[in-house]
Motif scaffolding. Sequence first.
Motif, PDB file in Angstrom:
ATOM      1  N   ASN A  43       0.924  -1.354  -0.139  1.00  0.00           N
ATOM      2  CA  ASN A  43      -0.190  -0.051   0.055  1.00  0.00           C
ATOM      3  C   ASN A  43       0.762   1.389  -0.058  1.00  0.00           C
ATOM      4  O   ASN A  43       0.359   2.179  -0.339  1.00  0.00           O
ATOM      5  CB  ASN A  43      -0.921   0.061   1.184  1.00  0.00           C
ATOM      6  CG  ASN A  43      -2.026  -1.136   0.964  1.00  0.00           C
ATOM      7  OD1 ASN A  43      -3.173  -0.538   0.546  1.00  0.00           O
ATOM      8  ND2 ASN A  43      -1.837  -2.272   1.378  1.00  0.00           N
ATOM      9  N   TYR A  44       1.929   1.334   0.403  1.00  0.00           N
ATOM     10  CA  TYR A  44       2.888   2.298   0.542  1.00  0.00           C
ATOM     11  C   TYR A  44       4.351   2.279  -0.095  1.00  0.00           C
ATOM     12  O   TYR A  44       5.111   3.164   0.129  1.00  0.00           O
ATOM     13  CB  TYR A  44       3.125   2.735   2.240  1.00  0.00           C
ATOM     14  CG  TYR A  44       1.853   3.383   2.709  1.00  0.00           C
ATOM     15  CD1 TYR A  44       1.237   4.473   2.542  1.00  0.00           C
ATOM     16  CD2 TYR A  44       1.094   2.330   3.585  1.00  0.00           C
ATOM     17  CE1 TYR A  44       0.317   4.951   3.185  1.00  0.00           C
ATOM     18  CE2 TYR A  44       0.105   2.742   4.197  1.00  0.00           C
ATOM     19  CZ  TYR A  44      -0.547   4.105   3.962  1.00  0.00           C
ATOM     20  OH  TYR A  44      -1.578   4.637   4.444  1.00  0.00           O
ATOM     21  N   ASP A  45       4.274   1.413  -0.904  1.00  0.00           N
ATOM     22  CA  ASP A  45       5.236   1.005  -1.940  1.00  0.00           C
ATOM     23  C   ASP A  45       6.901   1.157  -0.970  1.00  0.00           C
ATOM     24  O   ASP A  45       7.644   1.631  -1.455  1.00  0.00           O
ATOM     25  CB  ASP A  45       5.464   2.349  -3.000  1.00  0.00           C
ATOM     26  CG  ASP A  45       6.385   1.888  -4.196  1.00  0.00           C
ATOM     27  OD1 ASP A  45       6.725   0.704  -4.435  1.00  0.00           O
ATOM     28  OD2 ASP A  45       7.043   2.670  -4.697  1.00  0.00           O
ATOM     29  N   LEU A  46       6.609   0.396  -0.042  1.00  0.00           N
ATOM     30  CA  LEU A  46       8.026   0.604   0.984  1.00  0.00           C
ATOM     31  C   LEU A  46       8.814  -1.008   0.672  1.00  0.00           C
ATOM     32  O   LEU A  46       8.042  -1.759   0.327  1.00  0.00           O
ATOM     33  CB  LEU A  46       7.552   0.553   2.435  1.00  0.00           C
ATOM     34  CG  LEU A  46       6.804   1.418   2.987  1.00  0.00           C
ATOM     35  CD1 LEU A  46       6.423   1.124   4.722  1.00  0.00           C
ATOM     36  CD2 LEU A  46       7.620   2.704   3.103  1.00  0.00           C
ATOM     37  N   SER A  47       9.865  -1.009   0.810  1.00  0.00           N
ATOM     38  CA  SER A  47      10.705  -2.120   0.797  1.00  0.00           C
ATOM     39  C   SER A  47      10.379  -2.962   1.997  1.00  0.00           C
ATOM     40  O   SER A  47       9.659  -2.528   2.912  1.00  0.00           O
ATOM     41  CB  SER A  47      12.430  -1.864   0.690  1.00  0.00           C
ATOM     42  OG  SER A  47      12.639  -1.388   1.930  1.00  0.00           O
ATOM     43  N   ARG A  48      10.754  -4.249   1.950  1.00  0.00           N
ATOM     44  CA  ARG A  48      10.510  -5.159   2.940  1.00  0.00           C
ATOM     45  C   ARG A  48      11.227  -4.589   4.231  1.00  0.00           C
ATOM     46  O   ARG A  48      10.360  -4.633   5.294  1.00  0.00           O
ATOM     47  CB  ARG A  48      11.175  -6.844   2.628  1.00  0.00           C
ATOM     48  CG  ARG A  48      10.767  -7.773   3.648  1.00  0.00           C
ATOM     49  CD  ARG A  48       9.487  -8.145   3.830  1.00  0.00           C
ATOM     50  NE  ARG A  48       9.082  -9.060   4.778  1.00  0.00           N
ATOM     51  CZ  ARG A  48       8.081  -9.154   5.352  1.00  0.00           C
ATOM     52  NH1 ARG A  48       6.759  -8.530   4.744  1.00  0.00           N
ATOM     53  NH2 ARG A  48       7.754  -9.797   6.400  1.00  0.00           N
TER      54      ARG A  48
END
Length: 65
Positions: A43-48
């Motif tokens: 949902n927030y285009d974060l990395s793992r």
Amino acid sequence: GGNVMEEFVHLTDDMELYFEELEALRVSGVMNMYGAPKWLEENYDLSRKEAVFVFLAWKDSKEVA
């Protein structure tokens, strides 16, 4: 070498948003919160690593409260 926080410092301004979203998810009961890092990634285009960092920071904030 460096402070762990430096890797994630760009997330700081959004932490309040992430925490609110995670809290809303928790309260809604729609998912097991151990799925939250994946949800943050999607949902927030974060990395793992970013997603896990946010999740653990949120979890720690709950346990202290």
